[in-house]
Write an enzyme that holds these catalytic residues in place. Structure first.
Site, PDB file in Angstrom:
ATOM      1  N   GLY A  13     -57.972 -49.020  35.373  1.00 24.42           N
ATOM      2  CA  GLY A  13     -59.299 -48.857  35.954  1.00 24.42           C
ATOM      3  C   GLY A  13     -59.868 -50.087  36.637  1.00 24.42           C
ATOM      4  O   GLY A  13     -59.200 -50.761  37.424  1.00 24.42           O
ATOM      5  N   VAL A  59     -60.019 -56.305  21.543  1.00 20.90           N
ATOM      6  CA  VAL A  59     -61.278 -57.065  21.601  1.00 20.90           C
ATOM      7  C   VAL A  59     -62.195 -56.784  20.414  1.00 20.90           C
ATOM      8  O   VAL A  59     -63.067 -57.592  20.099  1.00 20.90           O
ATOM      9  CB  VAL A  59     -62.060 -56.809  22.915  1.00 20.90           C
ATOM     10  CG1 VAL A  59     -61.285 -57.285  24.119  1.00 20.90           C
ATOM     11  CG2 VAL A  59     -62.481 -55.357  23.043  1.00 20.90           C
ATOM     12  N   TYR A 151     -72.994 -43.938  23.065  1.00 22.44           N
ATOM     13  CA  TYR A 151     -72.439 -44.638  24.231  1.00 22.44           C
ATOM     14  C   TYR A 151     -73.571 -45.284  25.015  1.00 22.44           C
ATOM     15  O   TYR A 151     -73.486 -46.455  25.408  1.00 22.44           O
ATOM     16  CB  TYR A 151     -71.648 -43.673  25.119  1.00 22.44           C
ATOM     17  CG  TYR A 151     -71.146 -44.347  26.375  1.00 22.44           C
ATOM     18  CD1 TYR A 151     -70.123 -45.291  26.309  1.00 22.44           C
ATOM     19  CD2 TYR A 151     -71.701 -44.067  27.619  1.00 22.44           C
ATOM     20  CE1 TYR A 151     -69.673 -45.942  27.456  1.00 22.44           C
ATOM     21  CE2 TYR A 151     -71.251 -44.699  28.767  1.00 22.44           C
ATOM     22  CZ  TYR A 151     -70.240 -45.638  28.678  1.00 22.44           C
ATOM     23  OH  TYR A 151     -69.791 -46.289  29.803  1.00 22.44           O
ATOM     24  N   LYS A 155     -74.260 -49.361  25.809  1.00 19.36           N
ATOM     25  CA  LYS A 155     -74.410 -49.939  27.137  1.00 19.36           C
ATOM     26  C   LYS A 155     -75.815 -50.499  27.370  1.00 19.36           C
ATOM     27  O   LYS A 155     -76.001 -51.432  28.158  1.00 19.36           O
ATOM     28  CB  LYS A 155     -74.038 -48.913  28.212  1.00 19.36           C
ATOM     29  CG  LYS A 155     -72.540 -48.634  28.267  1.00 19.36           C
ATOM     30  CD  LYS A 155     -71.732 -49.903  28.549  1.00 19.36           C
ATOM     31  CE  LYS A 155     -70.258 -49.621  28.748  1.00 19.36           C
ATOM     32  NZ  LYS A 155     -69.491 -50.839  29.106  1.00 19.36           N
ATOM     33  N   GLY A 182     -72.121 -46.030  38.237  1.00 16.90           N
ATOM     34  CA  GLY A 182     -72.304 -44.627  37.922  1.00 16.90           C
ATOM     35  C   GLY A 182     -70.932 -44.007  37.710  1.00 16.90           C
ATOM     36  O   GLY A 182     -70.061 -44.603  37.066  1.00 16.90           O
ATOM     37  N   THR A 186     -61.650 -42.989  36.769  1.00 14.39           N
ATOM     38  CA  THR A 186     -60.612 -43.808  36.136  1.00 14.39           C
ATOM     39  C   THR A 186     -60.089 -43.015  34.939  1.00 14.39           C
ATOM     40  O   THR A 186     -60.298 -41.803  34.849  1.00 14.39           O
ATOM     41  CB  THR A 186     -61.187 -45.152  35.658  1.00 14.39           C
ATOM     42  OG1 THR A 186     -62.180 -44.893  34.648  1.00 14.39           O
ATOM     43  CG2 THR A 186     -61.839 -45.926  36.802  1.00 14.39           C
ATOM     44  N   GLU A 187     -59.473 -43.704  33.984  1.00 14.72           N
ATOM     45  CA  GLU A 187     -59.043 -43.046  32.748  1.00 14.72           C
ATOM     46  C   GLU A 187     -60.201 -42.850  31.776  1.00 14.72           C
ATOM     47  O   GLU A 187     -60.009 -42.317  30.685  1.00 14.72           O
ATOM     48  CB  GLU A 187     -57.946 -43.883  32.080  1.00 14.72           C
ATOM     49  CG  GLU A 187     -56.664 -43.951  32.886  1.00 14.72           C
ATOM     50  CD  GLU A 187     -55.632 -44.875  32.255  1.00 14.72           C
ATOM     51  OE1 GLU A 187     -55.753 -45.160  31.034  1.00 14.72           O
ATOM     52  OE2 GLU A 187     -54.707 -45.306  32.952  1.00 14.72           O
ATOM     53  N   PHE A 188     -61.394 -43.267  32.162  1.00 16.84           N
ATOM     54  CA  PHE A 188     -62.576 -43.220  31.296  1.00 16.84           C
ATOM     55  C   PHE A 188     -62.780 -41.844  30.670  1.00 16.84           C
ATOM     56  O   PHE A 188     -62.944 -41.711  29.455  1.00 16.84           O
ATOM     57  CB  PHE A 188     -63.809 -43.620  32.126  1.00 16.84           C
ATOM     58  CG  PHE A 188     -65.115 -43.520  31.412  1.00 16.84           C
ATOM     59  CD1 PHE A 188     -65.608 -44.589  30.683  1.00 16.84           C
ATOM     60  CD2 PHE A 188     -65.884 -42.352  31.477  1.00 16.84           C
ATOM     61  CE1 PHE A 188     -66.835 -44.496  30.012  1.00 16.84           C
ATOM     62  CE2 PHE A 188     -67.099 -42.258  30.825  1.00 16.84           C
ATOM     63  CZ  PHE A 188     -67.571 -43.326  30.092  1.00 16.84           C
TER      64      PHE A 188
END
Length: 252
Positions: A13, A59, A151, A155, A182, A186-188
């Site tokens: 991504g 992480v 989520y 953020k 926005g 991607t693989e999100f």
């Protein structure tokens, strides 16, 4: 000497696209992620353009973060640019039906992961009185939407941390910026829907979403401004999107 960038979530991504554009512009790379095979592939590919080293760690694991950063080769020790990109979403459920394991994964990666990495790298920037930190947030850090509860909370925390970092590090000539995308294809969504490719694809049906390169181009623009310029906060939508929950889709 060319600048050195440390990028988390570099194996896919936005992180991968950012690594590519940085390499094309002669920025040396420390690429981080959990998938060793992808890191090895990136090292071979981008190593043709710039110097690259890789670190495989999670992480959200404090010890892994600390040990990985301590293991950076001597010629990569000076980190000029930190891209806090690693993050993900798990599930899309109402608060009463949410999975606590999903909640913990999002808070551990999106918030604690960003903190662990930043804590390990910021001291050297303070010592040199110079550095640039870019935190990748989300429109979910600016507003909330149905079933996005934890989520969105994670953020919102990134948004607050970005602003706080900028205040705390102002005396040390360290620039701090956040990019809040926005809808980016991607693989999100595959991660959010736990591998359900049909659900993931449906998120992007009927309009042109952003792609990873769009955000990578913006990140490079931000970090390549003159030293007296700090673009502190950017929200980026595809043209079809007006808010977190309003997207104009083509009628069939």
């Amino acid at each position: 000497m060319n600048k050195t960038a440390f990028i988390t979530g570099a194996t896919s991504g936005i992180g991968r696209a950012t690594a590519s554009i940085f390499a094309q512009n002669n920025i040396r790379l420390i690429l981080c992620g959990r998938r060793k095979d992808r890191l090895e592939e990136l090292q071979i590919t981008l190593g043709k353009l710039t110097e690259v080293t890789t670190l495989s760690f999670d992480v959200s694991n404090r010890k892994e973060v600390e040990n990985a950063i301590k293991s950076i080769p001597e010629n990569f020790k000076q980190i000029d640019i930190l891209i806090n990109n690693a993050g993900n979403a798990h599930g899309l459920s109402s608060i009463q039906n949410g999975d606590i394991n999903d909640w913990e994964a999002m808070l551990d990666i999106n918030v604690k992961g960003l903190l662990y990495v930043s804590k390990a790298i910021i001291p050297q920037m303070i010592e040199r009185n110079n550095g640039f930190i870019v935190n990748i947030g989300s429109i979910a850090g600016k507003e909330v939407y149905a079933n996005g509860n934890v989520y969105c909370a994670s953020k919102h925390a990134v948004n607050a941390l970005n602003k706080s970092m900028r205040l705390d590090l102002n005396n040390y000539n360290i620039r701090v910026s956040a990019i809040h995308p926005g809808a980016v294809e991607t693989e999100f969504s595959e991660v959010r829907f736990k591998g359900d490719t049909k659900k993931a694809a449906a998120v992007y049906d009927g309009y042109d979403p952003l792609i990873a390169k769009d955000i990578a181009d913006i990140i490079y623009f931000v970090i390549s401004r003159p030293s007296h310029v700090n673009i502190e906060d950017l929200v980026v939508y595809p043209t079809a999107q007006a808010s977190a929950s309003v997207i104009r889709k083509n009628k069939e």
